[in-house]
Design an enzyme around this catalytic site. Structure first.
Site, PDB file in Angstrom:
ATOM      1  N   THR A   7       0.806  -1.213   0.000  1.00  0.00           N
ATOM      2  CA  THR A   7       0.000   0.000   0.000  1.00  0.00           C
ATOM      3  C   THR A   7       0.845   1.271   0.000  1.00  0.00           C
ATOM      4  OG1 THR A   7      -1.815  -1.124   1.138  1.00  0.00           O
ATOM      5  CG2 THR A   7      -1.765   1.276   1.284  1.00  0.00           C
ATOM      6  N   ASN A  51       5.673  -0.703   3.429  1.00  0.00           N
ATOM      7  CA  ASN A  51       4.911   0.021   4.443  1.00  0.00           C
ATOM      8  C   ASN A  51       5.798   0.383   5.631  1.00  0.00           C
ATOM      9  OD1 ASN A  51       2.574  -0.227   2.909  1.00  0.00           O
ATOM     10  ND2 ASN A  51       1.862  -2.045   4.002  1.00  0.00           N
ATOM     11  N   HIS A  99      -0.915  -9.549  -0.350  1.00  0.00           N
ATOM     12  CA  HIS A  99      -0.359  -9.044  -1.605  1.00  0.00           C
ATOM     13  C   HIS A  99       1.100  -8.729  -1.350  1.00  0.00           C
ATOM     14  CE1 HIS A  99      -0.683  -5.100   0.347  1.00  0.00           C
ATOM     15  NE2 HIS A  99      -1.861  -5.544   0.782  1.00  0.00           N
ATOM     16  N   HIS A 125      -8.320  -9.050   2.180  1.00  0.00           N
ATOM     17  CA  HIS A 125      -7.452  -9.633   3.206  1.00  0.00           C
ATOM     18  C   HIS A 125      -8.202 -10.688   4.022  1.00  0.00           C
ATOM     19  CE1 HIS A 125      -3.505  -7.838   3.243  1.00  0.00           C
ATOM     20  NE2 HIS A 125      -3.980  -6.608   3.197  1.00  0.00           N
ATOM     21  N   LYS A 144      -6.497   5.108   4.940  1.00  0.00           N
ATOM     22  CA  LYS A 144      -5.197   4.867   5.571  1.00  0.00           C
ATOM     23  C   LYS A 144      -4.346   6.123   5.470  1.00  0.00           C
ATOM     24  CE  LYS A 144      -5.186  -0.011   4.106  1.00  0.00           C
ATOM     25  NZ  LYS A 144      -4.514  -1.005   3.234  1.00  0.00           N
ATOM     26  N   ASP A 145      -3.554   6.377   6.501  1.00  0.00           N
ATOM     27  CA  ASP A 145      -2.696   7.563   6.477  1.00  0.00           C
ATOM     28  C   ASP A 145      -1.673   7.499   5.353  1.00  0.00           C
ATOM     29  OD1 ASP A 145      -1.088   5.580   7.661  1.00  0.00           O
ATOM     30  OD2 ASP A 145      -1.038   6.555   9.629  1.00  0.00           O
ATOM     31  N   ARG A 146      -1.035   6.348   5.156  1.00  0.00           N
ATOM     32  CA  ARG A 146      -0.017   6.234   4.111  1.00  0.00           C
ATOM     33  C   ARG A 146      -0.597   6.426   2.712  1.00  0.00           C
ATOM     34  NH1 ARG A 146      -0.678   1.243   6.596  1.00  0.00           N
ATOM     35  NH2 ARG A 146      -1.347  -0.533   5.320  1.00  0.00           N
TER      36      ARG A 146
END
Length: 558
Positions: free
Chosen positions: A86, A107, A499, A318, A168-170
């Site tokens: 991600t 990540n 993944h 997931h 998500k923050d990322r």
């Protein structure tokens, strides 16, 4: 000297500004079709290309089908790097740079000096606004070493607005670039929040939006099938033994999303984003941001960019696998969310003034046990056992020691202090570990730091994918590539599926562009994911991001 001589010396652009009395930017002055008022850049987290087209007959006409029927889409679009995670994907999508340039190799990774974990978007100098901030929270784009399309848009047009929203923050931070504004979902409060990297306080529209706690409106809902039971015949049966019961969602329909709470609370906010209601929550906030920021109706007459990353699909895959009816149902529900968003954009901005794009940060593998049931070589690798076995092999050759100090997918990190204290050659230790790991169950290939630094990689597609994913200053010393259909993740049973591999089920993601004024509708063949941002920069008449390696998809432009 005459004033006209001064103008001639300055050039035609200065003459234009002085004689017309305008201060329009290069992007709006350039000859040809005017740029769109708004770019809506969308990524669906964990969305393989095959899932986009697989349920075409069950989509309405105004969601995914609007993009597929009236847009340009590439059926063979792939990421070129090996590490399909991600953080990596979102740093790539709008920078059109590969990980070896943008620096987000996963990540997470390890800081060599401190030996501590580094989260891809953590920056301990900044804190969330009106929210507790954990040590590894994503608060800024500091670790991303390149610009994104939004940065170049704001460089060309300082009054352009760049907003990124994600579960998500990322994801939000990767899409926002260095100079945009990122809003990310908080599992503590259910709000979309930001950090003081972006602003000192929330805007008034944000405060007004959250005054009545709209994040609580989905409490008490259940996730049930949207379509009749027979519509899911092409998907795997419900309640399979390898599905994961996570966040109190259960393994079969109906799925409660309360998180086991009796009222809206952290457990509910956390569970909700793992269900399709997370997409509804983000749709609500995206509408508020469009109106609150006046996106697409910029009074300066310059383009704006809204980037949206839809997180809940990744979670469905997931927990239940991309072959599941849960993933199937989440996809057709997301189609309805998109239709509502597009209708809203038409009302607020006019679709004739908008370019909408769709991609993903990565695809997804089928659950290994499902693959094994179809007679494929499949399984799960436990990285802790892999490290233990490797250290045993190295100890037998070089003496007792923990030579591999840690692992962050897919990198193993050597303990340089130990290796040097024994007066060992680092390359020799790498090679010993490589020889051992090549025969480890589930491992396809192993590459070393020395190979990568010296350019001694084999002439294979896989080696090229690894090279694009490896950063000399950040990455580890031994890179492991798992075999197709083999699960490699921090905890082998944390999820049903995952993944992160270089195989086509992870690299082949959508690339779709809609905007009839600028885009030529049709199905196209080969592309790389980095081509999308390069094409948007071209349409906007702005510089390509500074690490960009994509091409302009000129065959799909009007």
């Amino acid at each position: 000297m005459k004033f006209t001589d001064i103008l001639l010396g300055l050039g035609a652009s200065a003459l234009l500004l002085c004689t017309t009395g305008t201060t329009k930017s290069y992007a709006t002055e350039t000859a040809g079709e005017a740029p769109p008022k708004l770019i809506v850049f969308m990524a669906v987290d964990g969305f393989p290309q095959e899932q986009l087209v697989k349920y075409y007959d069950q989509y309405g006409k105004d969601g995914f089908r609007l993009l597929l029927d009236k847009g340009a889409w590439y059926g063979n679009n792939h990421y070129s790097h090996a590490t399909t995670y991600t953080g990596v994907g979102h740093a790539t999508l709008l920078s059109c740079a590969h990980p070896y340039k943008h620096g987000v190799i996963g990540n997470d990774w390890i800081d060599r000096k401190t030996r501590e974990r580094v989260y891809s978007t953590q920056d301990n100098r900044y804190k969330y606004l009106d929210e507790e901030t954990s040590k590894h929270a994503g608060t800024s784009p500091f670790n991303i070493k390149v610009t994104a399309v939004g940065d170049e848009l704001k460089y060309a047009n300082s009054q352009s607005k760049v907003i990124a929203i994600a579960g998500k923050d990322r994801s939000a931070i990767g899409l926002a670039g260095q100079n945009g504004t990122a809003y990310m979902h908080s599992t503590k409060t259910g709000r979309f929040i930001t950090s003081n990297y972006y602003m000192p306080d929330y805007p008034e529209w944000w405060k007004a939006y959250y005054k009545d706690k709209p994040q609580d409106k989905y409490f008490g809902q259940q996730w049930t099938l949207l379509l009749p039971e027979e519509a899911y015949a092409r998907s795997a049966p419900d309640d399979r033994p390898w599905s994961t019961n996570y966040k109190g969602l259960g393994t079969k329909f109906p799925h409660p999303i309360s998180g086991g709470a009796n009222e809206p609370s952290k457990s509910y906010y956390d569970a909700m984003i793992w269900s399709p209601y997370g997409d509804n929550l983000m749709l609500d906030f995206a509408k508020a941001a469009i109106k609150g920021e006046n996106l697409g109706n910029n009074p300066a007459g310059v383009p704006d960019l809204l980037a949206l990353s839809w997180t809940s699909h990744d979670y469905a895959n997931h927990l239940f696998g991309p072959e599941s009816r849960q993933s199937h149902d989440q996809t057709v529900r997301l189609d309805r969310v998109f239709a509502e968003l597009f209708e809203f954009l038409d009302q607020e901005v006019g679709l004739d003034n908008v370019i909408i794009t769709l991609s993903a940060d990565h695809g997804f593998m089928n659950i290994p046990e499902f693959s094994a049931s179809r007679n494929l070589d499949a399984g799960r690798i436990d990285p802790e056992k892999l490290i233990e076995a490797t250290n045993t092999a190295l100890s037998e050759k070089y003496g007792e020691g923990k030579y591999i100090m840690t692992w962050w997918n897919p990198n193993l990190y050597l303990d340089y202090d130990l290796v040097d204290s024994k007066n060992l050659d680092r390359e020799a230790v790498e090679n010993t570990a490589q020889r051992f790991l090549r025969s480890y169950p589930g491992v396809e290939a192993v590459f070393t730091r020395t190979q990568l630094e010296e350019g001694r990689m084999p002439n294979t597609k896989l080696a090229k994918q690894v090279t694009l994913a490896w950063h000399q200053q950040i990455s580890g010393d031994i890179v492991i590539m798992n075999k197709p259909n083999w699960y490699l993740f921090a905890k082998p049973t944390a999820y049903a599926s995952t993944h992160g591999s270089p195989w086509s089920y992870d690299t082949n993601v959508p690339l779709v562009m809609y905007g009839p004024k600028w885009i030529k509708a049709g199905k196209y063949g080969d592309s790389e994911t980095v081509d999308l941002a390069r094409t948007l920069a071209f349409i906007l008449n702005v510089r390509p991001p500074n690490g960009c390696e994509g091409r302009v998809l000129s065959e799909a432009l009007q």
